[in-house]
Design an enzyme around this catalytic site. Structure first.
Site, PDB file in Angstrom:
ATOM      1  CD1 TRP A  32       0.336   0.392   3.372  1.00  0.00           C
ATOM      2  CD2 TRP A  32      -0.254  -1.727   3.044  1.00  0.00           C
ATOM      3  NE1 TRP A  32       0.799  -0.330   4.437  1.00  0.00           N
ATOM      4  CE2 TRP A  32       0.442  -1.647   4.272  1.00  0.00           C
ATOM      5  CE3 TRP A  32      -0.739  -2.969   2.620  1.00  0.00           C
ATOM      6  CZ2 TRP A  32       0.676  -2.756   5.073  1.00  0.00           C
ATOM      7  CZ3 TRP A  32      -0.506  -4.071   3.431  1.00  0.00           C
ATOM      8  CH2 TRP A  32       0.199  -3.959   4.634  1.00  0.00           C
TER       9      TRP A  32
ATOM     10  CD  GLU B   5      -3.717   3.476   7.249  1.00  0.00           C
ATOM     11  OE1 GLU B   5      -3.835   3.081   8.422  1.00  0.00           O
ATOM     12  OE2 GLU B   5      -2.617   3.810   6.770  1.00  0.00           O
TER      13      GLU B   5
ATOM     14  CE1 TYR C 297      -3.547   6.112  11.926  1.00  0.00           C
ATOM     15  CE2 TYR C 297      -5.045   4.458  11.031  1.00  0.00           C
ATOM     16  CZ  TYR C 297      -3.776   4.989  11.145  1.00  0.00           C
ATOM     17  OH  TYR C 297      -2.737   4.432  10.460  1.00  0.00           O
TER      18      TYR C 297
ATOM     19  CG  ASP D  35      -1.365   4.419  14.789  1.00  0.00           C
ATOM     20  OD1 ASP D  35      -0.488   5.162  15.291  1.00  0.00           O
ATOM     21  OD2 ASP D  35      -1.104   3.543  13.935  1.00  0.00           O
TER      22      ASP D  35
END
Length: 358
Positions: free
Chosen positions: A27, A40, A123, A141
């Site tokens: 990613w 995510e 987040y 996070d």
């Protein structure tokens, strides 16, 4: 407000380290907001090494938001099988459907709009905005809180929800406006690889800026109250076959724990009765040829199952409980199942569940 005196030096050291030392993750080879969003969501509560093959299969199966929006839930849950926290998959699909329906397939590029999407919290919103679009937004996070609590000697309890706002403000004060993507990912990477619960301070690229290191307190931070131990429930899972060798399963309710996933007959062991007696008492199932398979613990966020699993054969002519059906082995393989059932199924078939390798 917790202030870092040499912000420019901190940014430079962090960004240089990240650009030269970052892990090569799939990613990170894209700026596609949909792909970053998927990654995510998968990375919540799940290790990177576990996520990589799931992410690659998922993107191959659903290369566009339109493909995911059209997917049937059973197929989606099968793709997610083994990752756990299945509500993440449902919420991701619901959010993607909103983007397709309301935003012409374009992920919103501001926090207010993206935060209205199903399953997108502060987040995830910040991560997608900063990584995919280069917008300076906080993405805080657990890794980021651990890093910054040490750098700035923040002693507030990170298990209290309002404490997160302190870290969000700190990130917005520190963030690199030219490259917010690398800055946020740099903090995450540092927390994942070096500023771990047992920190590797001698390898840290920003050690000279760390107030906790200066005071020898890095292992005291972040401050977190101990979680209360979740409820422990002993359960028995019975993989039951009929004379034709088919397997008995049911689909769990569409709401609640492990919603809509398929499972073998399962009972709570709450008395001194045997598992076999409890199976008959709770589900009315009469079985023969009962044999042990395996025992293990499966930990949810709020409770733990202590699982004992068995093979058994349905007694001749006996009815099955409402909601249960028999499936061939091939059909069972295709059904989306929760991790405990996958473990039992893999053991029956002589396989090894990849979650056991963690």
């Amino acid at each position: 407000m917790h202030i870092l005196e040499n912000k420019e030096g901190f940014r430079h050291s962090l960004l240089h380290w990240y650009r030269t030392e970052k892990r090569d993750l799939p990613w990170r080879r894209t700026s596609n907001p949909y792909y970053i969003w998927v990654s995510e969501v998968m990375l919540q509560q799940t290790r990177v090494d576990t996520v990589i093959p799931y992410y690659e299969r998922f993107i191959a199966k659903y290369p566009t938001m339109e493909k995911l929006a059209e997917a049937e839930e059973n197929e989606l849950l099968k793709m997610w099988e083994g990752l756990g926290y299945y509500s993440r998959a449902r919420n991701l699909q619901a959010g993607v459907r909103e983007v397709v329906a309301n935003y012409e397939g374009n992920v919103p590029t501001n926090r207010k709009e993206i935060s209205t999407l199903k399953g997108v919290g502060p987040y995830t919103a910040g991560a997608v905005l900063s990584i995919a679009f280069g917008i300076p937004e906080h993405a805080v996070d657990g890794n980021v809180m651990r890093v910054l609590s040490r750098i700035l000697l923040i002693e507030e309890d990170i298990t209290i929800p309002r404490t997160k706002r302190i870290f969000e403000d700190v990130v917005m004060d520190l963030i690199d406006k030219q490259d917010p993507s690398s800055f946020n990912q740099g903090l995450m990477e540092l927390g994942a690889t070096i500023c771990t619960p047992k920190p590797k301070c001698l390898l840290c690229p920003v050690r000279e800026y760390c107030q906790a290191y200066d005071e020898g307190r890095q292992e005291e931070l972040p401050v977190r109250t101990r979680k209360k131990r979740g409820k422990v429930i002993p359960v028995a899972i019975f993989s039951v076959q009929n004379e034709q060798g088919e397997w008995l399963l049911r689909q769990r309710p569409e709401n609640g724990l492990l919603a809509n996933l398929w499972e073998f007959p399962m009972v709570e062991l709450t008395t001194n009765e045997s598992a076999e007696e409890t199976l008959f008492k709770q589900l009315g199932l009469k079985v023969d040829a009962v044999s042990d398979i395996m025992s293990f613990k499966h930990i949810f966020t709020h409770l733990t199952w202590e699982v004992k699993s068995y093979c058994a054969v349905l007694k001749n002519g006996k009815r099955v409980p409402d909601g249960y059906k028999f499936f061939t082995a091939t059909e069972v393989e295709e059904l989306p199942k929760p991790v405990p059932v996958v473990k039992v199924w893999d053991m029956i078939n002589g396989g090894e569940n990849e979650n056991d390798k963690k």
